[in-house]
Design a protein around this motif. Structure first.
Motif, mmCIF file in Angstrom:
data_model
loop_
_atom_site.group_PDB
_atom_site.id
_atom_site.type_symbol
_atom_site.label_atom_id
_atom_site.label_comp_id
_atom_site.label_asym_id
_atom_site.label_seq_id
_atom_site.Cartn_x
_atom_site.Cartn_y
_atom_site.Cartn_z
ATOM 1 N N VAL A 68 0.826 -1.216 0.000
ATOM 2 C CA VAL A 68 0.000 0.000 0.000
ATOM 3 C C VAL A 68 0.859 1.264 0.000
ATOM 4 O O VAL A 68 0.939 1.970 -1.008
ATOM 5 C CB VAL A 68 -0.972 0.026 1.200
ATOM 6 C CG1 VAL A 68 -1.968 1.169 1.033
ATOM 7 C CG2 VAL A 68 -1.711 -1.297 1.331
ATOM 8 N N THR A 69 1.454 1.578 1.132
ATOM 9 C CA THR A 69 2.226 2.823 1.218
ATOM 10 C C THR A 69 3.637 2.514 1.722
ATOM 11 O O THR A 69 3.797 1.756 2.664
ATOM 12 C CB THR A 69 1.562 3.831 2.184
ATOM 13 O OG1 THR A 69 1.408 3.187 3.434
ATOM 14 C CG2 THR A 69 0.236 4.293 1.680
ATOM 15 N N PRO A 70 4.631 3.101 1.101
ATOM 16 C CA PRO A 70 6.006 2.733 1.442
ATOM 17 C C PRO A 70 6.624 3.572 2.551
ATOM 18 O O PRO A 70 7.717 3.258 2.997
ATOM 19 C CB PRO A 70 6.744 3.003 0.133
ATOM 20 C CG PRO A 70 5.999 4.148 -0.466
ATOM 21 C CD PRO A 70 4.575 4.029 -0.030
ATOM 22 N N GLN A 71 5.962 4.642 2.977
ATOM 23 C CA GLN A 71 6.678 5.618 3.786
ATOM 24 C C GLN A 71 7.028 5.164 5.191
ATOM 25 O O GLN A 71 8.015 5.605 5.758
ATOM 26 C CB GLN A 71 5.891 6.937 3.876
ATOM 27 C CG GLN A 71 5.917 7.735 2.602
ATOM 28 C CD GLN A 71 4.692 7.498 1.752
ATOM 29 O OE1 GLN A 71 3.972 6.529 1.963
ATOM 30 N NE2 GLN A 71 4.449 8.340 0.786
ATOM 31 N N GLY A 72 6.204 4.284 5.780
ATOM 32 C CA GLY A 72 6.502 3.832 7.124
ATOM 33 C C GLY A 72 6.376 4.935 8.161
ATOM 34 O O GLY A 72 7.272 5.141 8.968
ATOM 35 N N THR A 73 5.265 5.677 8.143
ATOM 36 C CA THR A 73 5.039 6.710 9.158
ATOM 37 C C THR A 73 3.825 6.319 10.000
ATOM 38 O O THR A 73 3.037 5.458 9.602
ATOM 39 C CB THR A 73 4.747 8.077 8.504
ATOM 40 O OG1 THR A 73 3.515 7.963 7.788
ATOM 41 C CG2 THR A 73 5.845 8.490 7.553
ATOM 42 N N ASN A 74 3.658 7.024 11.131
ATOM 43 C CA ASN A 74 2.517 6.723 11.993
ATOM 44 C C ASN A 74 1.198 7.125 11.347
ATOM 45 O O ASN A 74 0.129 6.713 11.790
ATOM 46 C CB ASN A 74 2.665 7.442 13.336
ATOM 47 C CG ASN A 74 3.729 6.789 14.170
ATOM 48 O OD1 ASN A 74 4.239 5.725 13.808
ATOM 49 N ND2 ASN A 74 4.083 7.405 15.267
ATOM 50 N N ILE A 75 1.255 7.980 10.334
ATOM 51 C CA ILE A 75 0.029 8.392 9.646
ATOM 52 C C ILE A 75 -0.388 7.311 8.653
ATOM 53 O O ILE A 75 -1.545 6.917 8.581
ATOM 54 C CB ILE A 75 0.242 9.735 8.908
ATOM 55 C CG1 ILE A 75 0.605 10.816 9.916
ATOM 56 C CG2 ILE A 75 -0.975 10.123 8.106
ATOM 57 C CD1 ILE A 75 1.018 12.120 9.302
ATOM 58 N N THR A 76 0.574 6.826 7.883
ATOM 59 C CA THR A 76 0.224 5.904 6.795
ATOM 60 C C THR A 76 0.133 4.448 7.236
ATOM 61 O O THR A 76 -0.668 3.687 6.694
ATOM 62 C CB THR A 76 1.264 6.012 5.660
ATOM 63 O OG1 THR A 76 2.559 5.822 6.216
ATOM 64 C CG2 THR A 76 1.215 7.341 4.965
ATOM 65 N N ASP A 77 0.958 4.052 8.196
ATOM 66 C CA ASP A 77 1.036 2.629 8.550
ATOM 67 C C ASP A 77 -0.285 2.020 9.034
ATOM 68 O O ASP A 77 -0.670 0.945 8.560
ATOM 69 C CB ASP A 77 2.139 2.392 9.591
ATOM 70 C CG ASP A 77 3.501 2.241 8.918
ATOM 71 O OD1 ASP A 77 3.534 2.219 7.683
ATOM 72 O OD2 ASP A 77 4.509 2.170 9.629
ATOM 73 N N PRO A 78 -1.006 2.672 9.996
ATOM 74 C CA PRO A 78 -2.257 2.043 10.456
ATOM 75 C C PRO A 78 -3.252 1.831 9.320
ATOM 76 O O PRO A 78 -3.867 0.770 9.211
ATOM 77 C CB PRO A 78 -2.806 3.037 11.484
ATOM 78 C CG PRO A 78 -1.614 3.792 11.954
ATOM 79 C CD PRO A 78 -0.702 3.886 10.773
ATOM 80 N N LEU A 79 -3.383 2.839 8.442
ATOM 81 C CA LEU A 79 -4.332 2.705 7.327
ATOM 82 C C LEU A 79 -3.887 1.617 6.358
ATOM 83 O O LEU A 79 -4.708 0.865 5.823
ATOM 84 C CB LEU A 79 -4.450 4.052 6.595
ATOM 85 C CG LEU A 79 -5.178 5.129 7.390
ATOM 86 C CD1 LEU A 79 -4.924 6.504 6.819
ATOM 87 C CD2 LEU A 79 -6.676 4.849 7.423
ATOM 88 N N SER A 80 -2.573 1.521 6.148
ATOM 89 C CA SER A 80 -2.062 0.479 5.238
ATOM 90 C C SER A 80 -2.313 -0.906 5.805
ATOM 91 O O SER A 80 -2.715 -1.821 5.080
ATOM 92 C CB SER A 80 -0.558 0.648 5.032
ATOM 93 O OG SER A 80 -0.281 1.868 4.460
ATOM 94 N N VAL A 81 -2.068 -1.063 7.108
ATOM 95 C CA VAL A 81 -2.241 -2.384 7.723
ATOM 96 C C VAL A 81 -3.719 -2.793 7.670
ATOM 97 O O VAL A 81 -4.045 -3.942 7.337
ATOM 98 C CB VAL A 81 -1.714 -2.389 9.173
ATOM 99 C CG1 VAL A 81 -2.089 -3.678 9.882
ATOM 100 C CG2 VAL A 81 -0.207 -2.221 9.187
ATOM 101 N N ILE A 82 -4.604 -1.840 7.963
ATOM 102 C CA ILE A 82 -6.041 -2.151 7.932
ATOM 103 C C ILE A 82 -6.458 -2.539 6.502
ATOM 104 O O ILE A 82 -7.135 -3.542 6.281
ATOM 105 C CB ILE A 82 -6.876 -0.954 8.439
ATOM 106 C CG1 ILE A 82 -6.656 -0.769 9.939
ATOM 107 C CG2 ILE A 82 -8.354 -1.138 8.135
ATOM 108 C CD1 ILE A 82 -7.229 0.500 10.509
ATOM 109 N N LEU A 83 -6.010 -1.734 5.536
ATOM 110 C CA LEU A 83 -6.370 -2.013 4.143
ATOM 111 C C LEU A 83 -5.844 -3.377 3.709
ATOM 112 O O LEU A 83 -6.544 -4.153 3.039
ATOM 113 C CB LEU A 83 -5.805 -0.907 3.237
ATOM 114 C CG LEU A 83 -6.173 -0.986 1.765
ATOM 115 C CD1 LEU A 83 -7.680 -1.054 1.575
ATOM 116 C CD2 LEU A 83 -5.617 0.213 1.006
ATOM 117 N N MET A 84 -4.598 -3.687 4.117
ATOM 118 C CA MET A 84 -4.031 -4.983 3.755
ATOM 119 C C MET A 84 -4.807 -6.129 4.419
ATOM 120 O O MET A 84 -5.133 -7.132 3.775
ATOM 121 C CB MET A 84 -2.568 -5.043 4.187
ATOM 122 C CG MET A 84 -1.914 -6.376 3.912
ATOM 123 S SD MET A 84 -0.313 -6.511 4.692
ATOM 124 C CE MET A 84 -0.750 -6.617 6.418
#
Lengths: 77, 491
Positions: B260-276
């Motif tokens: 999903v998202t490569p940045q590895g930040t606290n903003i993007t990671d939770p949304l990426s994990v949920i989406l995955m």
């Protein structure tokens, strides 16, 4: 055996926190998904207007739940 | 111009603009710096440098003309942009061959055009965009049953990244099985075929198919021998491989960062994990239901195989190697989306849109850098006198040689053990590293000292010792560590 720097132990702690958070998120997602599967199966066995409405609303409600979870994680991690 | 052509061109233009935006704005980070230095080497040195590293040489060979362009780092990154745009076109052909309906095909194309991970690796001067292109081309050639092309692209994929072996093996298994299940020559009359008779094109071509998939592994064998005899002992003699920690959570987070998202930040990671967590099971279920078995295996197979190897042997779960799975998942997503009604579609949009928006916000706010900013931005902006630069660690030598070529760089040899991920002696020699011992230090020089998760306590003590009596010119905190530049006026 190389003696690592303190930063190595810092990153281990960081990963442990992330591990716990990631596994918690996946548990919530699986629980919510199971609820939906159960609801759809129930609706097929016992067709009723209430269950049909619930099945229609469920995806939106779970989406709100996920977004709430994401906001919670932003503020705590 | 038909409406379809118009949409395809529009998506292609948007994809090109997004991939060229910010292309040269950030300096080359460590891996990209390594790409630049290796790609510029003469052929024999390039092979020597690659043999000492962990990746095969094809990317560096093909990136050579781009590494010589005067405008860097955009020049070298341009190669990845071109590979990414070519992948878009190949994906369009694949979705056509899969018999997907036009709205789903266009949606798949649009998703790949704007997907954050796709944008990130399209702009990175590494081999992942090329790897994805080779795997997609091999898949398309297999769908078209152009066997010699299957052989060519599979060989290219293997010589681009070691993880391509998983994709080639999955394609070989699925395509061979599909061939075996095709009608065979039993329609031929009992008297036997006429001389010169060839089976109709829809008949089984298992021999050609097996040859097409066996040839790449045979052609890759010399490199495997070299890896076994030169690369593995070289890496073992140095600090060893740098991936040394894997838990379930870290593997899942790494997977979300590649899907999903490569940045590895606290903003993007939770949304990426949920989406995955929501998306992967749904899409795999959809693939099984619609009998898209090859897609399901291409999407998840390499990850499962590498996870298994990591558990049974040693950690090798390098998420970037799964980049070819991303377009496969996105095609499945488009196919699933087109087959759903609106409550589920809205649910999907509600999960995907925040993940994408958060990734774009981070992308724009960091100047498209993501993880690339790690410790390198200082190297370009720092005003330094033309003094020799002495590095305590080979990672900063690589970054500075690529980003500050006008300065003379030296690596200070110490008696500390090599750190995990450090370059092998063979690669250092091929790259032209100049070594110094403590008694060869010049009177005036800059010292670059770095401490990070790979540093040993011995190296930290050595850093402290060297920093004594020097003036700090610059310092910065890293994600886990710190970096300092010091000036020694006199010895």
């Amino acid at each position: 055996m190389i003696e690592p720097s303190p930063y190595y132990y810092q990153v281990l702690d960081y990963w442990r926190t992330q591990d716990a958070a990631v596994i918690a998120v996946i548990r919530v997602v699986l629980l919510v998904a199971l609820g939906y599967v159960g609801l759809v199966a129930g609706q097929r066995k016992l067709p009723s207007r209430a269950l049909a409405l619930a099945a229609r609303i469920y995806p939106y409600a779970s989406m709100v739940c996920y977004l709430g979870l994401a906001v919670y994680l932003w503020s705590t991690l | 111009m038909t409406r379809r052509t118009f949409y395809v061109l529009l998506i292609g233009m948007v994809a090109a603009i997004l991939r060229l935006w910010y292309l040269g704005d950030t300096l080359l980070w460590y891996d990209e710096s390594f790409s630049l230095l290796v790609s510029r080497l003469p052929f024999d040195q390039l092979i020597a440098a690659t043999l000492g590293d962990v990746h095969p040489p094809l990317y560096y060979l093909l990136a050579w003309p781009f590494a010589l362009l005067p405008w860097q780092p955009a020049g070298l990154r341009l190669f990845s942009v071109l590979c990414s745009l070519a992948s878009l076109y190949v994906l369009w052909c694949i979705t056509g061959r899969l018999g997907m309906r036009e709205p789903a095909r266009l949606l798949a194309l649009a998703l790949v055009a704007i997907w954050p991970v796709e944008l990130y690796y399209a702009q990175e001067a590494r081999m992942y965009a090329l790897m994805q292109l080779c795997v997609l081309l091999a898949w398309l050639s297999a769908l078209e049953r152009r066997w010699w092309l299957v052989g060519v692209w599979c060989t290219c994929a293997l010589y681009t990244h070691n993880f391509s072996g998983f994709y080639v093996a999955i394609l070989a298994a699925c395509v061979s099985l599909a061939e075996v299940l095709r009608p065979n020559n039993f329609f031929v009359p009992p008297a036997g075929p006429e001389p010169g008779w060839t089976p109709p094109p829809h008949f089984c071509q298992i021999r050609r198919c097996l040859l097409a998939f066996a040839a790449p592994f045979v052609l890759f064998a010399p490199w495997l021998v070299a890896v076994w005899t030169v690369q593995v002992p070289g890496i073992s003699a140095g600090g060893g491989y740098w991936l040394d920690y894997m838990t379930l959570g870290s593997a899942l987070l790494n997977t979300a960062n590649i899907l999903v998202t490569p940045q590895g930040t606290n903003i993007t990671d939770p949304l990426s994990v949920i989406l995955m967590a929501v998306g992967v099971p749904v899409l795999l279920w959809h693939a099984l239901k619609t009998k898209r078995y090859t897609m399901a295996l291409l999407a998840i197979g390499p990850m499962l195989a590498v996870a298994l190897i990591s558990v049974l042997w040693r950690p090798v779960y390098l998420n970037r190697g799964f980049f070819p799975s991303v377009p496969v998942f996105l095609v499945l997503l488009a196919d699933w989306f087109a087959a759903q009604r609106w409550p589920r579609r809205a649910f999907a949009i509600g999960l995907i849109a925040p993940a994408l928006l958060s990734a774009y916000l981070v992308w724009i706010s960091t100047g498209a850098s993501g993880i690339r900013t790690m410790s390198v931005d200082y190297a370009g902006g720092l005003a330094l006198d033309p003094l020799p630069v002495v590095h305590m660690d080979d990672s900063t030598v690589v970054i500075w040689m690529a980003n500050r070529p006008e300065l003379e760089h030296y690596l200070l040899r110490s008696d500390c053990p090599e750190e995990p991920g450090s370059l092998t002696e063979r690669t250092r020699r091929a790259l032209g590293f100049r070594n110094l011992t403590a008694d060869q230090l010049p009177d005036s020089y800059y010292l670059v000292a770095v401490a990070n998760i790979f540093s040993s306590q011995c190296m930290l003590d050595r850093n402290d010792e060297m920093e004594q009596g020097s003036e700090q010119v610059f310092s910065t905190g890293l994600l886990f560590g710190e970096l300092g530049v010091f000036q020694h006026a006199t010895r």
